[in-house]
Design an enzyme around this catalytic site. Structure first.
Site, PDB file in Angstrom:
ATOM      1  CE  LYS A 138     -15.627 -11.832 -27.329  1.00 18.16           C
ATOM      2  NZ  LYS A 138     -17.475 -13.300 -27.250  1.00 18.16           N
ATOM      3  CB  THR A 159     -20.508 -11.380 -25.621  1.00 16.74           C
ATOM      4  OG1 THR A 159     -19.600 -12.381 -25.782  1.00 16.74           O
ATOM      5  CG2 THR A 159     -19.435 -10.174 -24.812  1.00 16.74           C
ATOM      6  CE  LYS A 209     -23.231  -7.636 -27.018  1.00 16.60           C
ATOM      7  NZ  LYS A 209     -22.859  -8.668 -26.299  1.00 16.60           N
TER       8      LYS A 209
END
Length: 290
Positions: free
Chosen positions: A173, A98, A241
Site C-alpha cells: 500500500k 492503512t 498520513k
C-alpha cells in the site's frame, strides 16, 4: 453453515464494504465508535450492531477492521474492550486499515499467541471502489488464512492477492500511495501548464488520455480538477498520513523517495490553504493561487 463475521469501523470505506458482505449472505455484526453510524448502517442492511469491538467479535469466524491509524487499530484489537479479548481460537482478523508494517507485525504476534490469525489487507479503489465492490486488496500473512477469507473479501473486491508475510500488504500500500502522489502532481502540473498556455484542456485530455499519459487519475479526476471541485475521494489529511508512513519506512530501509517527500510538502501547502478535507487531486489548487 453461514459464516459469522464482524466488521469494525463503518467509515467511508467500511460502511459499504460491510454492506456487501450482507448481500453475499454472511451473518454480519458491526461496531462503530459513533453509534449513530451503526444505526444508519442497520437501516440499509441486514445485520446486528454491538456496543464494543469485543462484543462484535465474540463467536465470529472472521473479524474485519477498517479504522483510521495505528493507534485506532491497536485500540480495537488489543485494548481493554478489543477483539482479542473475545476472539475464539481459529478466528481470522482481516485488517483493512492503512497502517504501518510494524503495527501489523506487532498485532499478528499478539493474535498468534491466542491462536488467532492476522492478515494485513489495505485496500485501493477509494470510496467509489468500496461502494461498487471493486476494491483491490493487498495482503500480508498466512496463505491458509488468506484462502479461508478470500470468499468473503470477494464480496467487495475485484482483485486480492497474498504478497508475502505479515507486513507485506502494508508495504505494498505504501508503494501504491507513492505512485499516486507522483501521478497526481504530474497531472496537476500538466493542467496548470495547459491553462496558462490558453489550451482547451478538456480537449487535450481527451487526446492524451488515449496514449501513454493515460492514468486512472486523468480519467477520473481531470474534469473535476478543471472545474475546481475537490469533494470526490480520499482526503488530503489521510494522504499525508499515508505518505508519512511510507517516508518513515523509507528512512528505515534506506530508500530514496525524493519526489514523494516533495509532494508530501505540496499537500501540506493545501492543508495550510484550508484544504484538509479536499481529495488528493487538489494539488492543482496550490499551482493556481493568484
Amino acid at each position: 453453515m453461514t459464516t459469522k463475521v464482524a466488521f469494525i469501523g463503518l467509515g467511508v470505506m467500511g460502511f459499504p464494504m460491510a454492506g456487501h458482505l450482507t448481500k453475499c449472505d454472511f451473518d454480519v455484526t458491526v461496531f462503530n465508535r459513533t453509534q449513530s453510524k451503526a444505526d444508519k448502517w442497520l437501516i440499509s442492511y441486514n445485520g446486528q450492531a454491538k456496543t464494543s469491538p469485543a462484543k462484535a467479535a465474540k463467536d465470529t469466524d472472521i473479524i474485519f477492521i477498517c479504522v483510521g491509524n495505528d493507534h485506532d487499530l491497536r485500540s480495537v484489537v488489543c485494548g481493554s474492550d478489543g477483539v482479542l479479548s473475545t476472539a475464539k481460537n481459529g478466528a481470522i482478523i482481516v485488517d483493512h486499515t492503512t497502517a504501518s508494517a510494524d503495527v501489523a507485525r506487532e498485532l499478528a504476534a499478539l493474535s498468534a499467541a491466542q491462536e488467532v490469525a492476522f492478515l494485513d489487507a489495505p485496500v485501493s479503489g477509494g470510496e467509489a471502489g468500496a461502494i461498487n465492490g471493486q476494491l483491490t486488496v493487498m495482503i500480508g500473512g498466512d496463505k491458509q488464512a488468506f484462502n479461508k477469507v478470500k470468499p468473503a473479501i470477494d464480496a467487495y473486491a475485484k482483485f486480492s492477492q497474498l504478497l508475502g508475510p505479515t507486513g507485506s500488504g502494508q508495504l505494498a500500500k505504501m508503494m501504491n500511495q507513492i505512485c499516486i502522489a507522483g501521478v497526481v502532481q504530474g497531472l496537476a502540473e500538466a493542467l496548470h501548464f495547459g491553462q496558462n498556455a490558453g489550451l482547451d484542456c478538456e480537449s487535450v485530455i481527451d487526446v492524451i488520455s488515449k496514449g501513454a499519459a493515460q492514468s486512472w487519475q486523468m480519467d477520473n479526476r481531470s474534469k473535476t480538477m478543471l472545474a475546481g471541485e475537490y469533494e470526490f475521494g480520499f482526503a488530503v489529511d489521510w494522504m499525508r498520513k499515508d505518505l508519512g508512513i511510507a517516508l518513515e519506512e523509507a528512512r528505515r530501509n534506506g530508500s530514496t523517495l525524493s519526489l514523494t517527500a516533495l509532494v508530501d510538502q505540496f499537500y501540506a501547502d493545501v492543508q495550510r490553504q484550508g484544504g484538509n478535507r479536499y481529495d488528493t487531486s487538489s494539488l492543482l489548487t496550490r499551482l493556481n493561487q493568484p
